[in-house]
Design an enzyme around this catalytic site. Structure first.
Site, short mmCIF file in Angstrom:
data_model
loop_
_atom_site.label_atom_id
_atom_site.label_comp_id
_atom_site.label_asym_id
_atom_site.label_seq_id
_atom_site.Cartn_x
_atom_site.Cartn_y
_atom_site.Cartn_z
N PHE A 65 0.70 -1.24 -0.06
CA PHE A 65 0.00 0.15 -0.10
C PHE A 65 0.91 1.41 -0.05
O PHE A 65 0.48 2.28 -0.54
CB PHE A 65 -0.83 0.06 1.20
CG PHE A 65 -2.19 1.04 1.18
CD1 PHE A 65 -2.93 1.11 0.08
CD2 PHE A 65 -2.26 1.81 2.14
CE1 PHE A 65 -3.93 2.19 -0.16
CE2 PHE A 65 -3.40 2.86 2.22
CZ PHE A 65 -3.96 3.09 0.89
N LYS A 93 -3.94 0.08 9.94
CA LYS A 93 -5.05 -0.33 10.44
C LYS A 93 -4.74 -1.28 11.41
O LYS A 93 -4.36 -2.53 11.62
CB LYS A 93 -6.13 -0.88 9.45
CG LYS A 93 -6.54 0.02 8.43
CD LYS A 93 -7.25 -0.86 7.11
CE LYS A 93 -7.56 0.01 5.90
NZ LYS A 93 -8.32 -0.38 5.01
N GLY A 137 -10.17 2.85 3.97
CA GLY A 137 -11.36 2.40 3.45
C GLY A 137 -10.80 1.21 2.73
O GLY A 137 -9.92 0.64 2.65
N ALA A 184 -3.91 -3.03 -1.81
CA ALA A 184 -2.96 -2.53 -2.56
C ALA A 184 -2.66 -3.20 -3.86
O ALA A 184 -2.41 -2.44 -4.92
CB ALA A 184 -1.58 -2.76 -1.85
N LYS A 203 -12.78 -4.27 11.34
CA LYS A 203 -13.39 -5.11 10.42
C LYS A 203 -12.32 -6.12 10.07
O LYS A 203 -12.88 -7.18 9.53
CB LYS A 203 -13.57 -4.23 9.01
CG LYS A 203 -12.09 -3.48 8.62
CD LYS A 203 -11.36 -4.21 7.73
CE LYS A 203 -10.13 -3.42 7.32
NZ LYS A 203 -8.95 -4.14 6.39
N ASP A 251 -15.19 -1.13 3.97
CA ASP A 251 -13.75 -1.72 4.15
C ASP A 251 -14.17 -3.29 4.64
O ASP A 251 -13.51 -4.22 4.46
CB ASP A 251 -12.89 -1.06 4.95
CG ASP A 251 -11.75 -1.12 5.17
OD1 ASP A 251 -11.13 -1.87 4.19
OD2 ASP A 251 -10.67 -0.56 5.78
N ARG A 272 -5.48 -10.58 3.68
CA ARG A 272 -4.68 -11.71 4.45
C ARG A 272 -5.45 -12.27 5.77
O ARG A 272 -5.43 -13.45 6.26
CB ARG A 272 -3.40 -11.15 5.09
CG ARG A 272 -2.44 -10.74 3.76
CD ARG A 272 -1.16 -10.10 4.31
NE ARG A 272 -1.32 -8.90 5.14
CZ ARG A 272 -1.21 -7.65 4.46
NH1 ARG A 272 -1.11 -7.84 3.06
NH2 ARG A 272 -1.33 -6.64 5.12
N GLU A 293 -3.63 -8.43 10.53
CA GLU A 293 -3.81 -7.50 11.63
C GLU A 293 -5.44 -7.91 12.62
O GLU A 293 -4.96 -7.62 13.53
CB GLU A 293 -4.30 -6.24 11.00
CG GLU A 293 -3.08 -5.70 10.29
CD GLU A 293 -2.03 -4.86 10.90
OE1 GLU A 293 -2.21 -4.93 12.37
OE2 GLU A 293 -1.25 -4.31 10.61
#
Length: 333
Positions: A12, A105, A133, A137, A188, A241, A252, A277
């Site tokens: 990204f 994030k 948002g 990437a 999210k 998102d 991922r 994440e």
């Protein structure tokens, strides 16, 4: 022409560098890894993150933090668990006049701060904003049309971000609720991880639709308690998102969830996929839910699967067998 420094040569970060370059700004990407920087310079592309996307020669890639000198905008695009350490490392090179932007994030494990709040705590005199948002990437870097938000309590900083990165393929809306935007972007990932688990268990489309709908309900409940605006979670940084992260194989979080649903241990799934994440955020979010007395059953069940060795199939049954209730009886409570 403005000078932009991107912190982090991930997919990204490099995608944002490409867009800023197309907008005729002077762009440098800084990364701590000499190996990554040299590979990009050698290959003329980021073979591991954006294979086949040629990088303009005007974009600089370096491990020298002095590249930030004279920058108007510094964009942090590193995994959330490293935001604070990187921000601290770069203090000698960042001045109060620079606008700082978070494009990562997650939540900080010990403080429960969002990433822009972490940056602001290290740089209290700087204007801080957020880019967030639905923005994989793999698509942003290839010029696939994408729409995101630039959020900041400082509306002029948000407008600056909007001006510098808006393009024919990236449409940016201004938002003045950075807390809500970042809570949506962080949480999210938890729901996407859970959606992947359902995919790995061979659940159907109905299951995923229900999970996503109840997931945004959880995110909104906690996000409002933390100071976000309810309408933010209906927008790009919330439901937008969530949709892309739950449904795309670029995600991922979803890919790791699929492995877990298929029987792979959470630790091994994260090892195979890389940065997940939602795995780290789930721990912080579950603690936050208890602090704010917010009901987050999906997050709770996923927490038990990830960290307590609970069965993924049993977690689904636990959600289905919860007490009967009205659909909206606890919203924003």
């Amino acid at each position: 022409m403005e000078k932009v420094t991107i912190i982090g040569a991930g997919g990204f970060g490099v995608s944002l560098a490409i867009i800023a370059n197309q907008n005729h700004h002077a762009v440098t990407v800084w990364d701590i890894s000499e190996e990554i920087v040299q590979a990009i310079l050698r290959d003329g592309e980021h073979k591991t993150k954006l294979p086949g996307v040629p990088l303009p020669k005007e974009i600089g890639f370096t491990c020298d933090p002095q590249c930030m000198e004279g920058s108007n905008l510094i964009v942090f695009v590193v995994p959330s668990q490293f935001i604070r350490s990187v921000a601290q490392r770069l203090k000698p090179y960042i001045t109060p006049q620079m606008v700082l932007v978070n494009a990562s994030k997650g939540l900080e494990e010990d403080t429960f701060l969002t990433m822009s709040q972490v940056i602001q705590s290290e740089y209290p005199d700087n204007a801080v904003g957020v880019i967030t948002g639905p923005s994989h990437a793999e698509e942003v870097g290839r010029g696939v049309p994408t729409t995101v938000v630039a959020a900041s309590k400082n509306e002029s900083a948000a407008a600056m971000i909007q001006d510098m990165f808006s393009s024919q393929t990236l449409r940016i809306y201004i938002n003045t609720d950075p807390v809500g935007c970042e809570i949506g972007g962080a949480l999210k990932n938890i729901i996407a991880l859970a959606a992947g688990v359902c995919d790995g268990l061979k659940c159907g489309d109905n299951t995923k639709a229900a999970l996503m709908t109840r997931g945004i309900h959880e995110i909104t409940n906690l996000g409002v308690k933390m100071g976000g605006k309810p309408e933010t979670f209906c927008g790009l940084s919330g439901i937008g998102d969530l949709i892309v992260t739950c449904c795309s194989m670029h995600s991922r979080n979803r890919r790791a969830g699929i492995l877990i649903g298929e029987g792979v241990s959470p630790e091994e799934a994260v090892k195979q996929v890389g940065t997940v994440e939602g795995y780290y955020c789930c721990h912080a979010a579950w603690k936050l839910a208890q602090v704010h007395h917010v009901s987050m059953p999906i997050t709770e069940q996923l927490y038990h699967v990830l960290f307590d060795g609970a069965s993924a199939a049993q977690a689904v049954q636990n959600l289905m067998n919860r007490p009967k209730k009205r659909e909206y009886e606890d919203i924003l409570s």
